[in-house]
Design a protein around this motif. Structure first.
Motif, PDB file in Angstrom:
ATOM      1  N   ALA A  59      25.244  46.403  34.369  1.00 51.95           N
ATOM      2  CA  ALA A  59      24.726  46.918  35.642  1.00 51.95           C
ATOM      3  C   ALA A  59      25.730  46.672  36.771  1.00 51.95           C
ATOM      4  N   GLU A  60      26.375  45.504  36.747  1.00 50.57           N
ATOM      5  CA  GLU A  60      27.381  45.204  37.759  1.00 50.57           C
ATOM      6  C   GLU A  60      28.576  46.139  37.642  1.00 50.57           C
ATOM      7  N   VAL A  61      28.998  46.444  36.461  1.00 50.03           N
ATOM      8  CA  VAL A  61      30.117  47.366  36.250  1.00 50.03           C
ATOM      9  C   VAL A  61      29.744  48.766  36.739  1.00 50.03           C
ATOM     10  N   ARG A  62      28.533  49.174  36.456  1.00 54.32           N
ATOM     11  CA  ARG A  62      28.093  50.496  36.929  1.00 54.32           C
ATOM     12  C   ARG A  62      28.040  50.541  38.461  1.00 54.32           C
ATOM     13  N   ARG A  63      27.639  49.417  39.068  1.00 56.54           N
ATOM     14  CA  ARG A  63      27.631  49.372  40.534  1.00 56.54           C
ATOM     15  C   ARG A  63      29.042  49.503  41.091  1.00 56.54           C
ATOM     16  N   ILE A  64      30.006  48.881  40.448  1.00 56.60           N
ATOM     17  CA  ILE A  64      31.410  48.982  40.884  1.00 56.60           C
ATOM     18  C   ILE A  64      31.904  50.421  40.768  1.00 56.60           C
ATOM     19  N   GLU A  69      34.696  53.245  47.355  1.00 57.46           N
ATOM     20  CA  GLU A  69      35.910  52.537  47.721  1.00 57.46           C
ATOM     21  C   GLU A  69      36.663  51.976  46.506  1.00 57.46           C
ATOM     22  N   THR A  70      36.068  52.063  45.334  1.00 54.43           N
ATOM     23  CA  THR A  70      36.723  51.549  44.122  1.00 54.43           C
ATOM     24  C   THR A  70      37.972  52.364  43.814  1.00 54.43           C
ATOM     25  N   GLY A  71      39.090  51.654  43.585  1.00 53.35           N
ATOM     26  CA  GLY A  71      40.349  52.319  43.331  1.00 53.35           C
ATOM     27  C   GLY A  71      40.481  52.841  41.914  1.00 53.35           C
ATOM     28  N   PRO A  72      41.509  53.628  41.662  1.00 53.31           N
ATOM     29  CA  PRO A  72      41.664  54.257  40.342  1.00 53.31           C
ATOM     30  C   PRO A  72      41.903  53.260  39.211  1.00 53.31           C
ATOM     31  N   ALA A  78      37.000  49.681  34.272  1.00 53.13           N
ATOM     32  CA  ALA A  78      35.543  49.544  34.199  1.00 53.13           C
ATOM     33  C   ALA A  78      34.957  50.515  33.184  1.00 53.13           C
ATOM     34  N   GLN A  79      35.431  51.737  33.201  1.00 57.22           N
ATOM     35  CA  GLN A  79      34.929  52.722  32.251  1.00 57.22           C
ATOM     36  C   GLN A  79      35.252  52.312  30.810  1.00 57.22           C
ATOM     37  N   HIS A  91      34.778  40.255  30.022  1.00 57.77           N
ATOM     38  CA  HIS A  91      36.216  40.065  30.284  1.00 57.77           C
ATOM     39  C   HIS A  91      36.669  40.906  31.485  1.00 57.77           C
ATOM     40  N   PHE A  92      36.113  42.088  31.596  1.00 58.06           N
ATOM     41  CA  PHE A  92      36.457  42.936  32.753  1.00 58.06           C
ATOM     42  C   PHE A  92      36.036  42.268  34.052  1.00 58.06           C
ATOM     43  N   LEU A  93      34.816  41.765  34.083  1.00 54.16           N
ATOM     44  CA  LEU A  93      34.302  41.164  35.312  1.00 54.16           C
ATOM     45  C   LEU A  93      35.043  39.885  35.681  1.00 54.16           C
ATOM     46  N   GLU A  94      35.424  39.107  34.674  1.00 52.47           N
ATOM     47  CA  GLU A  94      36.041  37.810  34.959  1.00 52.47           C
ATOM     48  C   GLU A  94      37.555  37.893  35.145  1.00 52.47           C
ATOM     49  N   VAL A  95      38.209  38.883  34.563  1.00 51.72           N
ATOM     50  CA  VAL A  95      39.674  38.924  34.589  1.00 51.72           C
ATOM     51  C   VAL A  95      40.215  40.252  35.123  1.00 51.72           C
TER      52      VAL A  95
END
Length: 444
Positions: A59-64, A69-72, A78-79, A91-95
């Motif tokens: 859910a957090e990744v989908r919000r991002i 404003e999220t960059g390319p 994230a995708q 791993h995406f969220l933490e690193v």
């Protein structure tokens, strides 16, 4: 009586193993851990807890991803994480999120600085040369501070570009632009209103000095009032007062007895129109019509003048409007004086031939040159008879002898107005048309 009782005890002893042993066997088949009663739920709770955390991460990744404003770089990572496992998402969220934000922030700073003002470009350049924290600080705060400074400087530059800006405001604005952002802000908040009020009063004084009666009176009242009164006069009052003065000026022109027909007609038309029509007449029509009227008047003087007047008028007619005006103001009188001087010059006396002795009757007098005298009217005379030794005296002459040659030039244009009569008017009218036509062809 005792036998049946014994039999019951024996029967109970025989049946007891049958009842107890099946229960013990069932207990042996399903052992329970020590200290636990009831069914086992530990492994099921851990599984449910892991599933809930993964859902929160996704859910957090989908919000991002939903944030514009999220960059390319972040978007791409994230995708990819969403398409993977729960570990990939974690791993995406933490690193990966922070790692990919740095190039995205750098790209955004570059985009903001493109086409920006000097202050914003300078702040962006400093951020690009710094750390990831510097980039983030620029995006959160620095860009807005620099943008405000550029906007302030742009306002000051616009004030300087305004041709109506007075000298006091102009000097203070240039000084502010050479200083810091605080200097620019101080100018806009404090110096600009003060200097503008001073410049407005100076401008009002200049208008007052050059204006007519109505303008001077209105300007005086504003000058004695507040800064708002001065501004109101500059925006509205001066034009109302000037319109009144303009109409008075046109009436003064019409009252001049020497005003020509072209000027008079245009002035009457302007008075019947608006304030703009009156102003247009004074600034455009009046000079033009006056120049045409002057050439018509010059042509009349030229047609009725002597030789010097005609020559001087011809030279003026071939010149500019200023040459025509100068002839009417001065040149015609100088030329007329020359014509009068020529007219008053004594006529040359004929040279008498040497007398010769004569005999007999008197001789006829030698004929005088016709060019020396001009006679109008009737002349009668008789040659005296008799014996003479000298010249014969002419007889009595009766009649009227006209003025010497040049008398017309001596009279000049005295009494010649816009409505000259007779042949002179006819000649002047034709010459006037030629004069105006010559002037307009020369100007074109």
């Amino acid at each position: 009586m005792k036998l049946p009782r014994v039999s019951a005890v024996v029967a109970a002893a025989v049946l007891a193993p049958t009842v107890l042993f099946p229960s013990m066997a069932s207990a042996a088949d399903n052992p329970q851990p020590a200290g636990v009663s009831g069914p086992d739920t530990a492994s099921k709770g851990a599984e449910d807890q892991g599933s809930g955390q993964e859902e929160q991460d996704r859910a957090e990744v989908r919000r991002i991803l939903a944030d514009k404003e999220t960059g390319p770089k972040v978007r791409e990572a994230a995708q990819k994480a969403l398409a993977g496992t729960a570990a990939d998402v974690r791993h995406f969220l933490e690193v990966e999120l922070e790692e990919n934000r740095v190039p995205d922030n750098r790209l955004r700073v570059v985009q903001i600085s493109d086409g920006a003002g000097p202050a914003l470009r300078k702040a962006a350049d400093q951020a690009l040369r710094g750390t990831a924290a510097d980039l983030l600080a620029f995006l959160k705060e620095g860009q807005f501070t620099a943008r405000a400074e550029d906007e302030d400087r742009a306002k000051v530059e616009a004030i300087l570009a305004d041709k109506e800006t007075g000298p006091g405001v102009r000097q203070a604005a240039q000084k502010a632009l050479a200083g810091t952002a605080a200097d620019v802000r101080h100018f806009l908040d404090v110096e600009f209103p003060k200097q503008r009020a001073d410049d407005n009063r100076v401008k009002l004084s200049q208008i007052m000095a050059a204006g007519g009666r109505a303008v001077r009176e209105a300007a005086g009242r504003a000058l004695d009032g507040t800064d708002e009164d001065v501004v109101k006069f500059l925006k509205e009052g001066q034009f109302i007062a000037r319109a009144e003065d303009d109409r008075v000026a046109v009436l003064v022109i019409l009252a001049d007895k020497n005003v020509g027909p072209g000027v008079s007609q245009a002035a009457q038309k302007a008075l019947n129109g608006t304030a703009a029509d009156v102003r247009h007449f004074l600034e455009v029509e009046f000079p033009k019509q006056r120049a045409d009227d002057n050439r018509v008047k010059l042509s009349q003087i030229m047609a009725a003048g002597g030789r010097a007047v005609r020559e001087a008028a011809g030279r003026a007619l071939d010149g500019t409007d200023e040459d025509v005006a100068k002839f009417l103001a001065e040149g015609q009188f100088t030329a007329r004086a020359e014509d009068e001087a020529a007219a008053n010059k004594p006529a040359l006396q004929p040279t008498r031939p040497a007398e010769e002795p004569q005999t007999g009757t008197g001789a006829q007098p030698a004929a005088q040159p016709a060019a020396l005298t001009t006679t109008t009217g009737t002349s009668t005379g008789a040659t005296s008879t008799g014996t003479t030794t000298g010249s014969t005296t002419a007889g009595t002459t009766t009649g009227t002898t006209t003025a010497r040659s040049g008398q017309l030039a001596a009279t000049g244009t005295d009494g010649l107005g816009w409505e000259a009569g007779g042949a002179a008017a006819a000649v002047a009218a034709g010459a006037a048309l030629v004069a105006v036509s010559r002037r307009r062809s020369t100007q074109s």
